[in-house]
Design an enzyme around this catalytic site. Structure first.
Site, PDB file in Angstrom:
ATOM      1  N   ARG A  87       0.731  -1.229  -0.066  1.00 19.65           N
ATOM      2  CA  ARG A  87       0.042  -0.014   0.072  1.00 19.65           C
ATOM      3  C   ARG A  87       0.795   1.141   0.095  1.00 19.65           C
ATOM      4  NH1 ARG A  87      -3.556  -0.485   4.865  1.00 19.65           N
ATOM      5  NH2 ARG A  87      -4.614  -1.904   3.428  1.00 19.65           N
ATOM      6  N   ARG A 156      -1.399   5.901  10.294  1.00 24.61           N
ATOM      7  CA  ARG A 156      -1.950   5.485   8.927  1.00 24.61           C
ATOM      8  C   ARG A 156      -1.811   6.570   7.845  1.00 24.61           C
ATOM      9  NH1 ARG A 156      -4.147   0.161   8.408  1.00 24.61           N
ATOM     10  NH2 ARG A 156      -3.282  -0.921  10.065  1.00 24.61           N
ATOM     11  N   LYS A 219      -3.803   0.635  14.832  1.00 23.57           N
ATOM     12  CA  LYS A 219      -3.777   1.639  14.017  1.00 23.57           C
ATOM     13  C   LYS A 219      -4.286   3.306  14.347  1.00 23.57           C
ATOM     14  CE  LYS A 219      -7.676  -0.257  11.750  1.00 23.57           C
ATOM     15  NZ  LYS A 219      -8.013  -1.053  10.559  1.00 23.57           N
ATOM     16  N   LYS A 221      -5.759   6.842  12.600  1.00 21.86           N
ATOM     17  CA  LYS A 221      -6.250   7.421  11.464  1.00 21.86           C
ATOM     18  C   LYS A 221      -6.529   8.935  11.633  1.00 21.86           C
ATOM     19  CE  LYS A 221      -7.953   3.067   9.617  1.00 21.86           C
ATOM     20  NZ  LYS A 221      -8.997   2.326   8.873  1.00 21.86           N
ATOM     21  N   CYS A 440     -15.002  -3.373  -0.126  1.00 22.32           N
ATOM     22  CA  CYS A 440     -13.453  -3.646   0.103  1.00 22.32           C
ATOM     23  C   CYS A 440     -12.901  -4.670  -0.850  1.00 22.32           C
ATOM     24  CB  CYS A 440     -13.320  -4.055   1.626  1.00 22.32           C
ATOM     25  SG  CYS A 440     -14.014  -5.716   1.826  1.00 22.32           S
ATOM     26  N   CYS A 446      -7.727 -11.180   0.598  1.00 16.67           N
ATOM     27  CA  CYS A 446      -7.735 -10.839   1.887  1.00 16.67           C
ATOM     28  C   CYS A 446      -7.778 -12.056   2.801  1.00 16.67           C
ATOM     29  CB  CYS A 446      -8.885  -9.695   2.342  1.00 16.67           C
ATOM     30  SG  CYS A 446      -8.848  -9.144   4.007  1.00 16.67           S
ATOM     31  N   CYS A 485     -16.121  -8.882   5.659  1.00 18.69           N
ATOM     32  CA  CYS A 485     -15.821  -9.336   7.052  1.00 18.69           C
ATOM     33  C   CYS A 485     -16.497  -8.086   7.625  1.00 18.69           C
ATOM     34  CB  CYS A 485     -14.514  -9.752   7.355  1.00 18.69           C
ATOM     35  SG  CYS A 485     -13.408  -8.328   7.867  1.00 18.69           S
ATOM     36  N   CYS A 489     -13.594  -1.992   6.347  1.00 18.67           N
ATOM     37  CA  CYS A 489     -12.660  -1.156   5.718  1.00 18.67           C
ATOM     38  C   CYS A 489     -13.303  -0.132   4.774  1.00 18.67           C
ATOM     39  CB  CYS A 489     -11.516  -2.079   5.066  1.00 18.67           C
ATOM     40  SG  CYS A 489     -10.581  -3.020   6.048  1.00 18.67           S
TER      41      CYS A 489
END
Length: 575
Positions: A87, A156, A219, A221, A440, A446, A485, A489
């Protein structure tokens, strides 16, 4: 407190014996070096052995495998078809034509002839072989791009609002987002050593003055938004800056903290949460605010239970007033009273838009962010041709679309001709539902996905569109988002219609999110297949067409009509 003088006086990090396994791994990683370099050279496996795959996330790289052929390879007694996702760190989603052309080159050579625009305004490469990882990262370096801190327990990629009509203001906010990104990422030299082959350099003092040896609990953000368009979904950010503009000038930001989407099915202690606005900050204090907020989460975030380690849980567990006071303690001053602002949508202005400076911007709808050469739609080739001709910039939107930005009036006909030549001008001819959709990646790459998302949502939308068409609602803008899931995301829990995967072909259905991201939705069906989903939506859409109020959005109607209960706080999401 200067942003260069990191205050660790309140650091309440746990001793190693009281840390969870991931925290111990970070603490013993030699500031994210581990044995990654040796693992990249291991020839007997296509994977990186051991626990280094977790450390690689801090370098923007995920180890995955092709799940479409996992069972077949198991039957053949072969290891999974390991590949990697990388990424790019791209603050605010802005890049030059030269950078686009390099991404195109790398995607064709190493990424299965494809690029993926993400919901955080950047790019992902998929299907990368281990042997090609360093070559790809070094290729990015040629155009001043990298993958540093695009994943992992750190700050991130920083998002920034894109409103082509506010060109000068956008440029100012983007510059702040870029500064915040460069300031908040880890300072370890491990990235240069592993990926560029540089020698280790001596460091005076701590190598990570803010992060320490265990970095963030999870994480973190950060995002910047310019009302009235909430395109970055600011309430889904750990730390959000809402631009306050007076007399056409940026005077500062309302600060929102504690947003986050991820949750786990069958775990009531996990839930999505919308960020809380805690006050007003002058524009010249942005970096100090980033430091102060991250230090509070660093010191008080849960380092034993990763499912409860996001900042949203720290805010709820400690209390908003406590967290605000701790932030102000680090800042050395109190925040002002929040100022008035309003949002109207979180979508993109599709098609041509003229900026205040007279330059033109073309927003191209890219379904689920996948840039490839599709039958009858050579998107990858067309955008390469445009990049070779374009004199302005490109901007990736938070909705996985692409803006061909800063087009001079004299250059617009050439861009239009290329859009027509490569049959890309028809991509924007979608319905109101399709143009406000996101998914996503999910299967097959994934490892967390339990159901399809990117590959399935376009077909499901076609079936929902047929229902909308029978009621004359084809042009009605309705946000719909799908994930494979419950991790969120694609920010599903603030969509008017959302589906999260539970098993192959099975999803939870949510209704009632706010049209501009201001309200969480609520689950109305659990673990159901397409037939039941469509039957339920047909009932609600039919009722919406008959009894909606003037200018009432679908999510608002779903609550008013009793299909979904209104969620006033994230901690009540699972009630």
């Amino acid at each position: 407190m200067s942003t260069l003088e990191i205050d660790r006086s309140r650091d309440v990090s746990q001793p190693l014996e009281k840390l969870g396994p991931d925290e111990t791994l970070k603490a013993n990683s030699d500031q994210l070096r581990g044995t990654i370099a040796a693992g990249l050279e291991a020839e007997l496996t296509a994977a990186v052995p051991g626990t280094d795959i977790k450390l690689m996330k801090f370098h923007g790289v995920y180890q995955q495998d092709d799940r479409d052929i996992r069972d077949e390879r198991r039957r053949q007694k072969l290891e999974p078809a390991y590949r990697f996702m990388a990424r790019v760190r791209l603050p605010g989603g802005v890049l030059s034509p030269a950078q686009w052309l390099k991404l195109d080159e790398l995607g064709r050579a190493y990424g299965n002839n494809s690029l993926r625009l993400t919901t955080r305004q950047t790019f992902q490469f998929h299907y990368i072989h281990k042997k090609n990882l360093r070559t790809l990262v070094q290729g990015l370096r040629e155009v001043l791009l990298d993958t540093r801190a695009a994943c992992g327990d750190d700050s991130r990629g920083v998002m920034a609002s894109i409103n082509p009509q506010l060109s000068a203001l956008h440029a100012q906010v983007h510059a702040l987002a870029k500064q915040a990104s460069d300031h908040a990422i880890p300072k370890t030299h491990a990235y240069e050593e592993i990926w560029y082959g540089e020698e280790r350099k001596p460091v005076n003092g701590p190598e990570e003055p803010l992060y320490g040896k265990t970095y963030m609990p999870r994480k973190f953000k950060i995002g910047f938004v310019v009302p009235p368009i909430n395109d970055i979904d600011v309430y889904a950010q750990d730390l959000g800056f809402i631009a306050i503009v007076e007399d056409g000038k940026l005077v500062g930001f309302n600060v929102a903290i504690g947003g986050g989407m991820g949750r786990t099915d069958q775990a009531p202690k996990t839930y999505p949460r919308l960020a809380s606005v805690i006050g007003f900050l002058p524009a010249d204090k942005v970096l100090e605010m980033c430091d102060a907020t991250m230090m509070v989460q660093r010191d008080y975030g849960d380092r034993l239970d990763r499912a409860r380690a996001r900042f949203k849980y720290t805010v709820d567990d400690k209390g908003l007033d406590f967290i605000k006071a701790e932030i102000e303690g680090h800042l050395g001053f109190k925040l002002g009273e929040a100022r008035a602002y309003s949002f109207t949508s979180n979508g993109d202005p599709i098609g041509w838009t003229e900026g205040e400076d007279g330059r033109w911007h073309y927003t191209l709808f890219i379904q689920n962010g996948r840039v490839s050469n599709f039958p009858e739609k050579p998107l990858l080739d067309g955008l390469r041709a445009i990049a070779e001709r374009h004199k302005g910039m490109f901007r990736v939107t938070p909705n996985q679309n692409l803006i061909i930005a800063d087009v001079a009036a004299d250059d617009r006909p050439a861009i239009e001709a290329l859009l027509k030549e490569y049959r890309l001008d028809g991509l924007n001819a979608g319905t109101g539902l399709r143009l406000n959709s996101m998914a996503c990646v999910a299967l097959p790459t994934c490892g967390l996905a339990m159901a399809e998302s990117e590959r399935y949502l376009p077909d499901l939308i076609t079936k929902i569109d047929a229902i909308l068409a029978t009621h004359g609602l084809s042009e009605e803008p309705i946000t719909i988002r799908m994930t494979g899931c419950p991790n969120g995301c694609a920010r599903p829990y603030i969509a008017e219609i959302a589906l999260t995967g539970r098993a192959p072909g099975k999803y939870n259905l949510y209704l009632g999110g706010g049209f501009h991201g201001q309200r969480l939705n609520k689950m109305v069906l659990e673990n159901v297949g397409e037939k039941i989903i469509l039957e339920y939506l047909e009932k609600v859409i039919g009722h919406f067409a008959k009894d909606r109020l003037e200018k009432e959005h679908f999510g608002d109607f779903a609550i008013r009509a009793g299909y979904a209960a209104e969620v006033k706080e994230g901690r009540y999401f699972n009630d």
